[in-house]
Write an enzyme that holds these catalytic residues in place. Sequence first.
Site, PDB file in Angstrom:
ATOM      1  N   ASP A 282      -9.744  -3.376  -5.557  1.00 36.03           N
ATOM      2  CA  ASP A 282      -9.117  -2.551  -4.528  1.00 36.03           C
ATOM      3  C   ASP A 282      -9.717  -1.145  -4.527  1.00 36.03           C
ATOM      4  OD1 ASP A 282      -7.394  -1.196  -2.799  1.00 36.03           O
ATOM      5  OD2 ASP A 282      -5.657  -2.356  -3.458  1.00 36.03           O
TER       6      ASP A 282
ATOM      7  N   HIS B 157      -8.211  -4.608  -1.540  1.00 35.57           N
ATOM      8  CA  HIS B 157      -6.975  -4.157  -0.902  1.00 35.57           C
ATOM      9  C   HIS B 157      -6.437  -5.145   0.131  1.00 35.57           C
ATOM     10  CE1 HIS B 157      -4.159  -0.891  -0.335  1.00 35.57           C
ATOM     11  NE2 HIS B 157      -4.298  -0.950   0.970  1.00 35.57           N
TER      12      HIS B 157
ATOM     13  N   SER C 139       0.848  -1.192   0.000  1.00 31.50           N
ATOM     14  CA  SER C 139       0.000   0.000   0.000  1.00 31.50           C
ATOM     15  C   SER C 139       0.891   1.252   0.000  1.00 31.50           C
ATOM     16  CB  SER C 139      -0.945  -0.030   1.198  1.00 31.50           C
ATOM     17  OG  SER C 139      -1.975   0.924   1.059  1.00 31.50           O
TER      18      SER C 139
END
Length: 686
Positions: free
Chosen positions: A623, A658, A538
């Site tokens: 995501d 995600h 991330s």
Amino acid sequence: MKKRNLTPPFANQKTHKHFIHNDVREDEFFWLNERKNKEVIKYLEKENEYYFKKTFHLKSFQESLFKEMKSRIKEEDSSVPYYYNGYWYITRFERGKGYPVYTRRKKSLKSKEEILFDCNKLSKKYDYFNLKGINISYDNSKVSYSIDTLSRREYTIKVKELKTNKILKTSIKRTTGSSVWAKDNRFLFYTMKNTNTLRSDSIYRHDILNPKNKDVLVYKEEDDTFSVNVSLSKSEEYIFINAFSSLTTESRYIKANSPLDEFKIFQKRKREIEYSVFHYGENFFILTNVDKSMNYKIMKTSIHRTEKCYWREFIKHRKDFLIEDIDIFKDFFVLSERINGLTKIRVSSWDKKNKYYLPLDGETYNVSTSTNIEFDTSKLRYTFNSLTNPNSVIEFNMKTKKRKVLKEQKVLGGFNKTNYISKRIWAEAHDKVKIPISLVYHKKTKLSKNTPLLLYSYGSYGYTIDPSFSSFRLSILNRGFIFAIAHVRGGEYLGKKWYNDGKLLKKKNTFKDFISCSKHLINLNLTSRNHLYAYGGSAGGLLMGVISNTAPYLYKGIIAAVPFVDVLTTMLDESIPLTTSEYDEWGNPNKIKYYKYIKSYSPYDNVQKQDYPNMLITSGFYDSQVQYWEPAKWVSRLRKLKSEKNVLFFYIDMKVGHGGPSGRFDYIKEIAKEYSFLLELEKINK
């Protein structure tokens, strides 16, 4: 099957130009953001096909790693029970099943088990399944809960009648998943997400008795840099609406037994002033940074006078002590503090005459207060683990100071914590600042320039990565790897200033710190450039992108999971989820000074003709945090410009978002892919 000399896929290039501030950026892969374009899907599928064919020879090894890591898990397991409003609540797992079973027992742990939710049954129809936000009404008759089946963090809230197990007609889509009951057991408050940006911007009140009626909007946040949530005080006396950005907060409140009242402002927002409110008796306690209290202090005010001018200091600000949280009990309050990077738990009587720290040893541990719902109790629950010690749930008697281990994580397969060594060392950054590094390795591992080392970091949003235990990590430690965490600026490991010095126009400190840590580990002969690996996900994937551009020569391989790498394009597009709320973290590139600064480090904008390390890049098609096209574009430009023959893999899970797969065993398969990538580069195949 032998490794095949396959040609990697190359995405088509299509002319697109971004223009702002008299600057033109050519973006030949911009078209990959067309989620419904069949050509995009075809390209992503080709990347997956390429990855699977090139790693086919590792399939049996990946399966072996998966079985090895899975074998350490005690499959039939349950949480430590906690007591709330007449019931004991327990979460348990069954052998061979990937999802939890949520249960409760009335008054006694010997009572008949009541199954609230068996997620193994509920998940059968879905590729992805996540149930959260379980919230029992005051009269124990109903439970609200939420489900996400797309992995986009958009939850549908439902309500079940517990006596009959009947699912009521309530079905509220596009929420954050959490909800708060009013004391009348009728009204439910929840947070709605914006349809386009997914920003949490509205609080609604829902009437369980009239589910078809239009829900009442009780608060709408108009500032698109703020998000909102709704919460219940531990005392259960107040319901709070909290508006927040990275720098500023503002709360509103009502009595929990008066759900139709209008929410009152606790203290009007003022830029860069943060506060969190806790209730006890006739007072509110406020954890805040007012009066330039960078590491926070605690203020106190009457429940009848909430404006800042009435606040009085209760716990003063200290330069070297970051106050992270407060837990309130009838006779005690408990502070979670961070001192020189280490979390300390301080217990104090309300008159402050009796105060002390819990005894904690070492420099590579992770401790936090746990489920402490009860108010009138002298027992504090907290969790403790370290790089070498599995997680323990501990009950501490604040009066007698006696501790009791309620549960210690069982690691099967002959694990012995004395076989592992952990320590903390310090690297010197480019500006002479000392950067802490936590590391762990097997005691039989020979430390030399030939030792493989995996260096992990995150470094954004003030989120601290504490050194914690992982039974999965044993699979690389037992094969001779060192695992290390670089506590770079951008997190809050060394306090609020540590965060401030790694954001906005100081963001490059995060990247330079990681590179300094890498060089320090090499200089100590703990590894070398031929055996050093980097991992981040991330915002940590942004870190991986930057170091791959600026110091590719330091690393044999890099893993970037769901990486945020197209920073400038994303931050200029307010239609993308979460963009506007990120301005306080990265800066608003509509302003030229932030535009130039972000452009100077944004990984996608700085890919160049040079040698790159071996790289594994992963993503999820759904995501909502980092859109799939960011890593897709990055990989495409890397393929276009990289000048060596190192491997570049891009694996995108077309079913998840995600957080990756939802089942506890499916998640391990993803770790096995990552570990096999590292071990293959080290020529370790068993």
